[in-house]
Scaffold this active site. Structure first.
Site, PDB file in Angstrom:
ATOM      1  N   LYS A   1       0.817  -1.217   0.000  1.00  7.74           N
ATOM      2  CA  LYS A   1       0.000   0.000   0.000  1.00  7.74           C
ATOM      3  C   LYS A   1       0.844   1.257   0.000  1.00  7.74           C
ATOM      4  O   LYS A   1       0.459   2.276  -0.574  1.00  7.74           O
ATOM      5  CB  LYS A   1      -0.951   0.011   1.200  1.00  7.74           C
ATOM      6  CG  LYS A   1      -2.112  -0.943   1.044  1.00  7.74           C
ATOM      7  CD  LYS A   1      -3.270  -0.565   1.930  1.00  7.74           C
ATOM      8  CE  LYS A   1      -4.454  -1.488   1.667  1.00  7.74           C
ATOM      9  NZ  LYS A   1      -5.504  -1.366   2.671  1.00  7.74           N
TER      10      LYS A   1
ATOM     11  N   LYS B   1      -5.043  -9.640  -6.836  1.00  8.32           N
ATOM     12  CA  LYS B   1      -6.343  -9.902  -6.206  1.00  8.32           C
ATOM     13  C   LYS B   1      -7.376  -8.867  -6.661  1.00  8.32           C
ATOM     14  O   LYS B   1      -7.018  -7.732  -7.007  1.00  8.32           O
ATOM     15  CB  LYS B   1      -6.218  -9.941  -4.674  1.00  8.32           C
ATOM     16  CG  LYS B   1      -5.943  -8.623  -4.038  1.00  8.32           C
ATOM     17  CD  LYS B   1      -6.069  -8.684  -2.514  1.00  8.32           C
ATOM     18  CE  LYS B   1      -5.830  -7.264  -2.008  1.00  8.32           C
ATOM     19  NZ  LYS B   1      -5.923  -7.068  -0.611  1.00  8.32           N
TER      20      LYS B   1
ATOM     21  N   LYS C   1     -10.787  -3.066  -4.412  1.00  9.42           N
ATOM     22  CA  LYS C   1     -11.518  -1.802  -4.572  1.00  9.42           C
ATOM     23  C   LYS C   1     -10.637  -0.736  -5.189  1.00  9.42           C
ATOM     24  O   LYS C   1     -11.116   0.204  -5.803  1.00  9.42           O
ATOM     25  CB  LYS C   1     -11.935  -1.270  -3.197  1.00  9.42           C
ATOM     26  CG  LYS C   1     -13.009  -2.044  -2.497  1.00  9.42           C
ATOM     27  CD  LYS C   1     -13.216  -1.493  -1.079  1.00  9.42           C
ATOM     28  CE  LYS C   1     -13.938  -2.504  -0.211  1.00  9.42           C
ATOM     29  NZ  LYS C   1     -13.916  -2.214   1.214  1.00  9.42           N
TER      30      LYS C   1
HETATM   31  P1  TYM Z   1     -10.928  -5.026   3.540  1.00  6.45           P
HETATM   32  O1  TYM Z   1     -11.918  -3.942   3.778  1.00  6.45           O
HETATM   33  O2  TYM Z   1      -9.804  -4.779   2.592  1.00  6.45           O
HETATM   34  O3  TYM Z   1     -11.646  -6.341   3.058  1.00  6.45           O
HETATM   35  C1  TYM Z   1     -12.755  -6.893   3.748  1.00  6.45           C
HETATM   36  C2  TYM Z   1     -12.704  -8.408   3.725  1.00  6.45           C
HETATM   37  O4  TYM Z   1     -12.731  -8.873   2.367  1.00  6.45           O
HETATM   38  C3  TYM Z   1     -11.651  -9.780   2.150  1.00  6.45           C
HETATM   39  N1  TYM Z   1     -11.196  -9.625   0.759  1.00  6.45           N
HETATM   40  C4  TYM Z   1     -11.092 -10.636  -0.116  1.00  6.45           C
HETATM   41  N2  TYM Z   1     -11.343 -11.960  -0.004  1.00  6.45           N
HETATM   42  C5  TYM Z   1     -11.139 -12.734  -1.096  1.00  6.45           C
HETATM   43  N3  TYM Z   1     -10.708 -12.229  -2.301  1.00  6.45           N
HETATM   44  C6  TYM Z   1     -10.436 -10.912  -2.449  1.00  6.45           C
HETATM   45  N4  TYM Z   1     -10.016 -10.436  -3.623  1.00  6.45           N
HETATM   46  C7  TYM Z   1     -10.624 -10.051  -1.328  1.00  6.45           C
HETATM   47  N5  TYM Z   1     -10.462  -8.714  -1.130  1.00  6.45           N
HETATM   48  C8  TYM Z   1     -10.812  -8.477   0.146  1.00  6.45           C
HETATM   49  C9  TYM Z   1     -10.590  -9.353   3.137  1.00  6.45           C
HETATM   50  O5  TYM Z   1      -9.678 -10.394   3.415  1.00  6.45           O
HETATM   51  C10 TYM Z   1     -11.407  -8.968   4.348  1.00  6.45           C
HETATM   52  O6  TYM Z   1     -11.713 -10.113   5.129  1.00  6.45           O
HETATM   53  N6  TYM Z   1      -7.844  -5.003   7.482  1.00  6.45           N
HETATM   54  C11 TYM Z   1      -9.157  -5.407   7.048  1.00  6.45           C
HETATM   55  C12 TYM Z   1     -10.283  -4.820   7.881  1.00  6.45           C
HETATM   56  C13 TYM Z   1     -10.172  -5.059   9.358  1.00  6.45           C
HETATM   57  C14 TYM Z   1     -10.386  -6.297  10.031  1.00  6.45           C
HETATM   58  C15 TYM Z   1     -10.249  -5.988  11.418  1.00  6.45           C
HETATM   59  C16 TYM Z   1     -10.676  -7.587   9.611  1.00  6.45           C
HETATM   60  C17 TYM Z   1      -9.920  -4.124  10.306  1.00  6.45           C
HETATM   61  N7  TYM Z   1      -9.954  -4.671  11.535  1.00  6.45           N
HETATM   62  C18 TYM Z   1     -10.382  -6.990  12.384  1.00  6.45           C
HETATM   63  C19 TYM Z   1     -10.815  -8.594  10.579  1.00  6.45           C
HETATM   64  C20 TYM Z   1     -10.667  -8.283  11.947  1.00  6.45           C
HETATM   65  C21 TYM Z   1      -9.361  -4.910   5.620  1.00  6.45           C
HETATM   66  O7  TYM Z   1      -8.784  -3.958   5.196  1.00  6.45           O
HETATM   67  O8  TYM Z   1     -10.340  -5.552   4.941  1.00  6.45           O
END
Ligand code: TYM
Length: 339
Positions: free
Chosen positions: A114, A198, A201
């Site tokens: 990032k 992957k 967004k």
């Molecule tokens: P974020 O907002 O990027 O994504 C949300 C969830 O979607 C999953 N994900 C995917 N799974 C499969 N294929 C993909 N291409 C893909 N893109 C995204 C992510 O693995 C995630 O589960 N850091 C986290 C948010 C967070 C969090 C937490 C998660 C903050 N605190 C505590 C669990 C527990 C994030 O940025 O997710």
């Protein structure tokens, strides 16, 4: 002592949910809510680790909350709230900043991705992001965390922080070591334009992802234009090795249909992508269009969405606040009776 099972997960309120978020995470959130106590968080404090236009952020928080509900989360069963409204996240995050080690954070691959080349210009928050994530989970002593594959390293860090806190303060088993729940078929949904990246967004090309809000024509067009190789589909799972785009489309089909990949291979063995892609698009439309319809309806009712968030924050705070107090006592920031 074993910890009561509790599920926590979070999603950033930045832009539309896409098929990767849905299959990798949110669909699992929905499945778990009948069997576990579940807490699902709109992680707005994580969102601001990169610049967010304030109005877009306000709208994004409501939009993601509405999308959670449209996907099937029930605010009566699950706690749904936004992170900034429960102070324990930031407060425990600070304590954990003093537990986590610089060397641990230096290994985080997501920060490297990032921050890009100009690392000096990244915010401190972006670097510290996984520590706040550990606080999110452990503020509730959550034991299970449904996530996509890309969050696995962050979960390992959460476990390391929990373990070090327990050791440093001699409070064995105070924090549970939270376990990642990663659903294999949809652990890593890839970009439709490049099977080595992957689905995300932040990809500048909207053609690279299926958004939950895409209309049926757009979904059909995106799958039609999805990158593939010229070979027909193989008859076995091994035949997908070294064919990342084919593997991705088959994986999406398997996850959407609930079938095992081997079964999908049997069904489509020898098919050309020209035959497979329209079937895949129809399946995606069938599964996603009810969600899009529900989301459109919920957007018309922001008062309801705000009430869900307010109620969720109150319930989340009632769990997290006493745990934070205990942490403060353990660390010596607060006196317990008689000390
Ligand atoms: P974020 O907002 O990027 O994504 C949300 C969830 O979607 C999953 N994900 C995917 N799974 C499969 N294929 C993909 N291409 C893909 N893109 C995204 C992510 O693995 C995630 O589960 N850091 C986290 C948010 C967070 C969090 C937490 C998660 C903050 N605190 C505590 C669990 C527990 C994030 O940025 O997710």
């Amino acid at each position: 002592m074993t910890h009561a099972q509790r599920v926590f997960s979070g999603v950033q309120p930045t832009g539309n949910l896409h098929l990767g978020n849905y299959l990798g995470a949110v669909r699992e959130f929905v499945r778990m809510q009948d069997d576990y106590e579940c807490i699902y968080c709109v992680v707005d404090l994580h969102a601001i680790t990169v610049w967010q236009d304030p109005q877009a952020l306000r709208d994004g928080i409501r939009e993601l909350t509405a999308a959670f509900i449209a996907c099937g989360l029930d605010p009566k069963k699950s706690i749904i709230f936004n992170q900034s409204q429960v102070p324990a996240h930031a407060q425990l995050g600070w304590v954990f900043n003093c537990v986590a080690r610089l060397g641990w954070l230096n290994r985080m691959t997501q920060f490297k991705d990032k921050a890009g080349k100009d690392r000096e210009k990244a915010s401190i928050g972006l670097y510290d992001y996984p520590v706040l994530q550990a606080a999110d989970i452990l503020a509730y002593k959550a034991t299970h965390v449904p996530i996509g594959e890309d969050q696995k390293q962050h979960l390992e860090l959460s476990r390391d922080i929990a373990q070090k806190f327990n050791n440093d303060f001699g409070v064995e088993n105070f924090f549970p070591l939270p376990e990642p729940l990663i659903r294999q078929e949809a652990a890593r949904v890839m970009s439709l334009r490049d099977g080595s990246k992957k689905m995300s967004k932040s990809d500048p090309s909207d053609m690279s992802r299926i958004n939950l809000t895409d209309d049926p024509e757009t979904i059909a067009k995106k799958f039609k234009k999805a990158k593939t190789d010229p070979e027909p589909l193989p008859d076995s799972v091994e035949g997908l090795d070294a064919r990342p785009e084919a593997r991705n489309l088959v994986g999406i089909y398997a996850a959407l249909s609930g079938k095992a990949t081997a079964e999908v291979m049997k069904e489509f063995s020898g098919a050309q992508f020209g035959q497979f892609k329209p079937v895949l698009a129809d399946l995606a439309v069938e599964k996603l269009s009810p969600i899009a319809g529900e989301l459109r309806r919920l957007r018309e009712d922001p008062g309801y969405i705000d009430s869900v968030l307010a109620d969720g924050a109150e319930r989340a705070d009632a769990i997290a606040e006493p745990i934070l107090r205990e942490v403060y006592e353990i660390v010596g920031l607060l006196r317990t009776r008689g000390q």
